[in-house]
Each structure stands twice: as structure tokens, then as C-alpha cells.
Design an enzyme around this catalytic site. Structure first.
Site, short mmCIF file in Angstrom:
data_model
loop_
_atom_site.label_atom_id
_atom_site.label_comp_id
_atom_site.label_asym_id
_atom_site.label_seq_id
_atom_site.Cartn_x
_atom_site.Cartn_y
_atom_site.Cartn_z
N ASP A 37 0.83 -1.20 0.00
CA ASP A 37 0.00 0.00 0.00
C ASP A 37 0.87 1.25 0.00
O ASP A 37 2.06 1.21 0.35
CB ASP A 37 -0.89 -0.05 1.26
CG ASP A 37 -2.16 0.75 1.13
OD1 ASP A 37 -2.30 1.51 0.16
OD2 ASP A 37 -3.02 0.62 2.03
N ASP B 169 -10.79 2.16 -3.31
CA ASP B 169 -11.40 1.86 -2.01
C ASP B 169 -12.92 1.89 -2.13
O ASP B 169 -13.62 1.54 -1.18
CB ASP B 169 -10.94 2.88 -0.95
CG ASP B 169 -9.55 2.55 -0.43
OD1 ASP B 169 -9.06 1.45 -0.72
OD2 ASP B 169 -8.97 3.39 0.27
C1 DGJ Z 1 -5.78 2.01 2.05
C2 DGJ Z 1 -6.17 0.85 1.19
O1 DGJ Z 1 -6.68 1.31 -0.02
C3 DGJ Z 1 -7.16 -0.03 1.93
O2 DGJ Z 1 -7.55 -1.10 1.11
C4 DGJ Z 1 -6.53 -0.53 3.20
O3 DGJ Z 1 -5.46 -1.40 2.91
C5 DGJ Z 1 -6.06 0.64 4.04
N1 DGJ Z 1 -5.20 1.52 3.30
C6 DGJ Z 1 -5.33 0.15 5.26
O4 DGJ Z 1 -4.81 1.19 5.99
#
Ligand code: DGJ
Length: 763
Positions: free
Chosen positions: A468, A528
Site C-alpha cells: 500500500d 477503495d
Molecule cells: C488504504 C487501502 O486502499 C485499503 O484497502 C486498506 O489497505 C487501508 N489503506 C489500510 O490502511
């Protein structure tokens, strides 16, 4: 194939040709599009006649000796071409002109070594140009792959003086024709908005300046004839193997030549090139189809699946994932994870991804990033214990990291406050999601990340990593580029020696969905936003540039966390099928019938996974206002029909399936999907002999246990009939429930399989 005949350079692949020649020492572009022959060069060349008035000439012999009026493979500045230049340099603080002229060519078996990702398996033409006076050598690399061409440039400083590079594009591509520019911009949870802008003499720029390829401006774009459709018309597609700030500009000249520049963003770029040093640009990819957007995207999909993704993962089925994030966020214990894992395994998931929150003091997004030591309070048996128990359930084990960032409240930051990215003044950066970026240009920082992530990966049975990255960079220009080179170095060092780990990259969703990351990570978390109505748009837009095998696509809870929209579980599954399916919600909050629906969804997905991940994907619509997605292999077609708001008394609707043999017969079946008793609300009073409260115990109990079916349909017809359009089961119109109707409210959808049957088979 690359041929050089009578000074004409010809790149050819399955369906495209790219032609240029040397004109008075300058590389003159002749053609990029459908297949032609080298002998067509003269016929395809522009005819400048006596040229245009007001020209600045490189040779006084004719008014046509003017670089401004020719399509060119490259251009400098200050030699009469007043269009936007792909290169800007300064020497001793002064901007200088450049005049690159042909000096030779070479065909290379291997692309020149690079710190940047380079497409796999290409044949390369290296065209050498020289600016003798400035002491600069420019190599234009042209790569040929079955469905795309690639380009990049390498600049060498052969002079005795340092040169500062202020702009250096990967490719300058000149096209003839009228175009509309299709770009994909957006923001967090609103990625990939498809914008169409007519190309004119006003320059259009699309740029990312955040240090990432960003959700603001995906580096991929299309130039299409204004009347292009999914199946017809000229469409050019472009992309860049780069994950940092990038730049695109498009402008049409008076002569009707459209110049396209792609490369690293020149914003604040200052890259010092000492004598003897060189600088290379990221690789640009481009393709053309005369068969509309569908033809073009198919070429890009083939390219990504065969020439970009790591060979280890090419064509390999991607596992059905359960991800802990939306169900648990930071709030979990080993017991809770294992209980979710047990349910996930029972329902058919293949891999359990433990997302954020497993290390250091990371129990919210305000602390702990950088400290990759396991939180033994949450996981008393460590990652190894958890991984082994998941394995015993038949699940692979995946783990989340965010290695590029650090929380100020972390041991790493307290020990190394100097390791964070700062600007040239050393100014402390602003926080983004309460975190700072580590300075990946610092070799000590890179070593730390390689060592700390590597140690965790070797400590437990981890077969999947979610990488990430949740904040933007404060660095400018050249520092940003050096950061990206640092990131690529880290990814090579961690994953080249662990090729069995499937890497999924993520950046607050789709904030770094680009070909540079795909070189390392075969799949990327699209957004997301997992609301299926939004995902329909996001995945449709992504599909112009990238194949479904690269889309991380999960089913999440309803109402949705970002839109508060309620959608049927069937639609959440149906949308996620066209990607790498996963589940990201608390499975224990599902009703018993919903768990059974999830189980059925996963079984369906596994049975059609090859088609859904790697089949030929196309976009369309139905005559009933539905969005149509189609994935097709030699063996079968899977089609999804998706609706938005449910109209009252909807009319007939037909499903049109392309790519079938009109002479053969095919069996179409809908996927049996769940319809909940509770969806009927107080309508139930009208059909039941006893008057029950729709919110009372009896209805809730029936809702949890009793399964109703929605939209069952099966029929056999010829490929010709499918091409014309097959009537679909009627949609609910306020009359009665019928399992053979599509009893759907807002955001209803169905998925159909279409398979060949023997001619005499009767149904
Ligand atoms: C942002 C990501 O897009 C999410 O899927 C998740 O992994 C969160 N970070 C976790 O902090």
C-alpha cells in the site's frame, strides 16, 4: 518485425505499422496505424509543396525546409519547430537550443539495461541522433511487440560541461486525422472518470505532480476518431511504464498534425547530467486499432497479460481472496481472524489477507508505520502461527505492508528522523493520513525496507503481499524521479528472489494504477470504493487500458461505507466477477442465505475464472438501458447485464453477444442468484394467508433461511441469433413474483454463460 530499406524504418506487428525515414538528417514520421508496406513511404509522406510563409528554415534552399511543418519523431528547440518540444536543457544556468541529427541505427536483441521497468520480449531498433555542437547523443529506442510498439529515449552527455535536463519526454508521436482525447482522471474513491476532449490547436495537458502516477491523471489515454464506437473506427492508445509524476500533451498544428508528448512531468524538473552521464526516460507504449475501442483495449490487454506482467504470473489463475480490512479494520485478534478464516474457507475463499494493523503500535492510522514487528498482543502466535493455522484450513496467507511511509509516532521515525523525504530547504513535510514518506533516494532507507520487509516475508508462510502507499510526495522534479527509481530498486530486491509471492499493489485504492507497478504486481486494488454501481464505472474505465486479470475487485458490505448505498449481494458479486474476486466484509454479519449465496458465487467464479480473468473482455449496452460486460474464450462467453435505478414497468430487453460463430448453436443459462424474502417488505402481506409484520420475527427468520431465486433463464439459439439479440427474462413490473422473471429493484444485475452445444442437442 523491424526492417530498414532504402532509409525507411518500418516497425510491424500483428496489425500495426510504424514508418519513418531520415529527411535532411531529421527523423521524419510517415505513418502509425494499420499495416502498410515499406514501399509506401513516398506515397504516405506529407507534401509540403512550397511550404508556408513565416517559416524559420534549417536550409535556405526552400521554404519547405522547415521543421515546423513536418511530422517528426523527435524535435529540439530553436531550430524552427515552434510546437512543444520534447526536450529542454540548460547549460551553466542558460536554456540552450538542441539540434539532434541522424547518426546511425542498430537492431538490438535485448533492450539496453535500465533501472526502469521495460516491456518483456521486444525487438529493439536504436536510432542514434547527435547534437554535435552541444556534445549530446540521443538514442531513440523503438520496441516491437505483437500488439504494441514501445518508445523511450536515452540522453548522454558527451560534452565536457554539466547539462541540466529540465524536460525530457519518452516519446514524441505525430498523428494525422481528427481526434477526441479520452483521459481518465479522478480522486480518492472516484478514480477513472472518463473525460472526452476534442483535440484542437489549443494544447491539452494532463499531468500528475503528486510523485505518483496518481488517481488524478492515469497515464493511459486514447486518441479516437470522433465517431469511433466500441466495434468500429480508429483508436490510438498510449500508456507509460512509470509510477511517478507524468505528463501528456496533445495539440494539433495548423497543418493538421497532432503532436502527442508523453513522459515524466517536467514540473520543477532539474536533473544534473555530469559529463559522461546519461538519463533514460520511462518506456511509452502505443497501439492502434481500426476496430474501435474494443479492438484497441484488446491489444492493450494482450500486451499487459503477455509482455508486462511477470512471466511467473502470466495466465495463472488469481486466487479468491478474503481481505480483513473492511470487516475488521484495526480491530482484530488471532481468534477473530481465524474464525473469519474458517468461514472464508468454508465458503470457498483460497487466500486470507491480513490487512493493516498487525505490527508495532498500529491500532489506528496515527501510529506505527515503519515498525514491522508483529503485535503479539493481537497475534500471540506470531505471523507464523497465524499463517500455519490458515494453511491448515486450506487458505493461503497474504500480508499488508506500507513500506514507503513512516508515522512520526513510530520507533523508526524516532531513531531516524532524517530518513523522511524533505524538500531542498530541508523543510519538514506536511502530514498526509498522519504519515510521512521515507526518502527512497537514500540507500540506507532502501536497505532498511528491503531487510525489514524481507525478514517478515521469510518468517511466515506468506504467499501474497498487498503493498500500500497512502500519501503524496513533497519532493519536486528530479527528487520525485529518483524516489521512483528507489521504489523500483526495492521492489526488485524484495520480490525477484521471492517470485512465488503474488504482489498486489494499492495506493489508497487506485492512486497508482499504472504499467510501472503492473510490471512488479500482477494485480492492483482498483479503488477503495467497492460500491458496485461505482465499480461498474471504475472497472469499465480501467478496461480501456488494463485487463480484468489486473483488477482487485472485492464484494463488501451494504449499505456501502463510502456511498451509503444499498445494493443486492448478487450485483456486488456479479461486478466483482469481472476481475480478481475477493470478499472484504465481516462474513459473520451475513444472513445464512447470504453466506450460501457467497458460496455459490465463489463456486461459479472458480468454474469460469479463466474466462473472467483472461477472456477477451468487451463493453456494451443493452437496448433496455443495461450496461453489458462480456468476457469470452474459445470455450465460453460470460456476459453480465447491470442496471441502475429500476424504472416502473420496464420494457423488453435483449442481450447481444458478439464473437460467436453464427452457424453454431449455443446454450445460454443465467447464474441462479439469491432473492431475499425481506426485499419484498410489506408486499408480503398481500400474498401470505396470515398478516405478518414485515419487520417482525417470522419474516426476519424466513429472510435469513429461505432462499428465493431471481431471473432463472435458459435457452438455446444460434450464434447468429445471439448476434442479433436474445430477449432476456422480463424485469419486475409490480405484478407478481416469478422465479423466471428478473425480480430486481435498483442496481439489479444478472450474469449469463453461453456455451456451444452440438447441433442436434434439443432443449
Ligand atoms: C488504504 C487501502 O486502499 C485499503 O484497502 C486498506 O489497505 C487501508 N489503506 C489500510 O490502511
Amino acid at each position: 518485425m523491424i526492417t530498414v530499406n532504402n532509409g525507411v524504418f518500418h516497425l510491424q506487428n500483428e496489425e500495426n505499422s510504424y514508418l519513418f525515414r531520415i529527411m535532411d538528417g531529421y527523423p521524419e514520421h510517415l505513418h502509425f496505424g494499420g499495416r502498410v508496406e515499406s514501399g509506401d513511404a513516398e506515397a504516405l509522406a506529407p507534401i509540403p509543396g512550397c511550404g508556408w510563409g513565416g517559416s524559420t528554415l534549417y536550409d535556405e534552399r526552400s521554404n519547405a525546409c522547415c521543421l515546423d511543418i513536418f511530422p517528426l519523431e523527435w524535435s529540439g528547440s530553436g531550430r524552427g519547430d515552434y510546437r512543444e518540444s520534447p526536450v529542454e536543457l540548460s547549460v551553466e544556468g542558460e536554456p540552450v537550443t538542441t539540434d539532434f541529427r541522424f547518426s546511425g541505427w542498430e537492431i538490438l536483441k535485448e533492450p539496453p539495461a535500465s533501472e526502469l521497468p521495460i516491456s518483456r520480449g521486444q525487438e529493439i531498433l536504436a536510432l542514434r541522433l547527435l547534437d554535435r555542437e552541444a556534445g549530446l547523443r540521443l538514442t531513440l529506442c523503438y520496441g516491437v511487440l505483437p500488439t504494441v510498439f514501445t518508445r523511450r529515449a536515452i540522453l548522454e552527455n558527451l560534452s565536457g560541461k554539466p547539462v541540466v535536463v529540465r524536460k525530457f519526454m519518452s516519446a514524441c508521436t505525430e498523428l494525422s486525422g481528427r481526434f477526441a482525447l479520452h483521459t481518465f482522471s479522478g480522486g480518492w474513491i472516484a478514480e477513472m472518470q472518463h473525460n472526452v476532449t476534442p483535440v484542437s490547436m489549443a494544447r491539452i495537458c494532463l499531468e500528475s505532480t503528486t510523485g505518483a502516477s496518481s488517481n488524478r491523471a492515469n497515464p493511459g489515454f486514447l486518441l479516437a476518431s470522433p465517431d469511433a464506437t466500441e466495434a468500429a473506427g480508429s483508436v490510438y492508445g498510449f500508456n507509460l511504464l512509470y509510477s511517478g509524476s507524468h505528463y501528456l500533451s496533445v495539440q494539433r498544428s495548423l497543418q493538421g498534425i497532432t503532436r502527442v508528448l508523453q513522459g515524466i512531468s517536467p514540473a520543477n524538473l532539474e536533473w544534473a547530467l555530469a559529463p559522461g552521464e546519461s538519463l533514460e526516460t520511462p518506456e511509452a507504449v502505443m497501439s492502434y486499432s481500426g476496430g474501435g475501442f474494443g479492438g484497441l483495449s484488446q491489444r492493450f490487454h494482450t500486451y499487459v497479460n503477455r509482455n508486462l506482467i511477470s512471466p511467473r504470473w502470466q495466465g495463472r489463475p488469481r486466487p479468491v481472496v478474503y481481505n480483513s480490512w473492511e470487516g475488521c479494520t484495526f480491530d482484530f485478534t488471532e481468534a477473530r481472524l481465524l474464525s473469519l478464516g474458517k468461514t472464508a474457507a468454508r465458503l470457498g475463499c483460497e487466500l486470507f489477507v491480513l490487512d493493516d494493523g498487525w505490527f508495532g503500535t498500529r491500532s489506528s492510522d496515527t501510529s506505527g508505520l515503519g515498525d514491522y514487528n508483529v503485535n503479539l498482543k493481537k497475534l500471540p502466535h506470531g505471523l507464523k502461527g497465524l499463517g500455519q493455522k490458515l494453511e491448515a484450513m486450506g487458505l493461503g496467507f497474504g500480508l499488508w505492508f506500507e513500506p514507503e511511509s513512516v508515522s512520526p509516532d513510530s520507533d523508526l521515525y524516532r531513531a531516524h528522523p532524517d530518513w523522511v523525504l524533505r524538500d531542498g530547504l530541508g523543510r519538514t513535510d506536511l502530514l498526509g493520513r498522519h504519515q510521512l514518506l521515507l526518502d527512497l533516494t537514500n540507500p540506507a532507507v532502501r536497505d532498511y525496507i528491503v531487510q525489514s520487509v524481507g525478514a517478515i516475508l521469510d518468517s511466515a508462510p506468506i504467499s501474497y503481499v498487498k503493498w500500500d502507499m497512502n500519501r503524496h510526495s513533497c519532493a519536486l522534479g528530479g527528487r520525485q524521479h529518483a524516489y521512483i527509481l528507489g521504489l523500483y530498486d526495492i521492489l526488485h530486491r524484495i520480490f525477484d528472489s521471492r517470485p512465488e509471492i503474488l504482489l498486489e499493489s494499492c495506493s489508497s485504492g487506485g492512486n497508482r494504477f499504472d504499467c510501472g507497478m503492473l510490471y512488479f504486481s500482477p494485480q492492483i486494488w482498483c479503488s477503495d470504493d467497492t460500491d458496485p454501481a461505482e465499480r461498474l464505472r471504475i472497472q469499465t474505465s480501467l478496461s480501456y487500458l488494463y485487463p480484468p486479470s489486473t483488477f482487485g475487485a472485492h464484494v463488501s458490505a451494504s449499505p456501502h461505507a463510502q456511498t451509503l448505498r444499498s445494493t443486492p449481494l448478487s450485483t456486488r458479486g456479479n461486478v466483482s466477477f469481472f476481475g480478481c474476486l475477493g470478499y472484504e466484509l465481516d462474513l459473520h454479519e451475513l444472513l445464512r442465505v447470504e453466506q450460501a449465496e457467497v458460496q455459490a458465487q465463489i463456486a461459479f467464479y472458480k468454474a469460469h475464472r479463466r474466462t473472467l480473468q483472461y477472456g477477451r473482455f468487451s463493453r456494451g449496452e443493452t437496448d433496455g438501458g443495461g450496461i453489458l460486460w462480456q468476457a469470452q474464450t474459445e470455450e465460453e462467453t460470460v456476459a453480465g447485464v447491470f442496471h441502475g435505478l429500476q424504472p416502473a414497468a420496464p420494457g423488453y430487453e435483449r442481450l447481444t453477444v458478439s464473437g460467436l460463430d453464427s452457424q453454431k448453436r449455443y446454450r445460454m443459462e443465467s447464474r441462479p442468484q439469491l432473492l431475499r424474502v425481506g426485499d419484498f417488505g410489506s408486499l408480503l402481506r398481500h400474498v401470505l394467508p396470515v398478516k405478518l409484520n414485515p419487520h417482525g420475527f417470522a419474516i426476519s427468520a424466513a429472510d435469513s433461511r429461505y432462499k428465493m431465486y431471481d431471473g432463472a433463464q435458459a435457452l438455446t439459439a444460434s450464434g447468429g441469433a445471439f448476434a442479433q439479440g436474445i430477449p432476456l427474462a422480463p424485469r419486475f413490473s409490480g405484478t407478481a413474483y416469478d422465479p423466471q422473471s428478473r425480480t430486481q429493484s435498483d442496481f439489479g444485475s444478472n450474469v449469463y454463460t453461453i456455451k456451444e452445444v452440438s447441433p442436434d442437442e434439443k432443449h
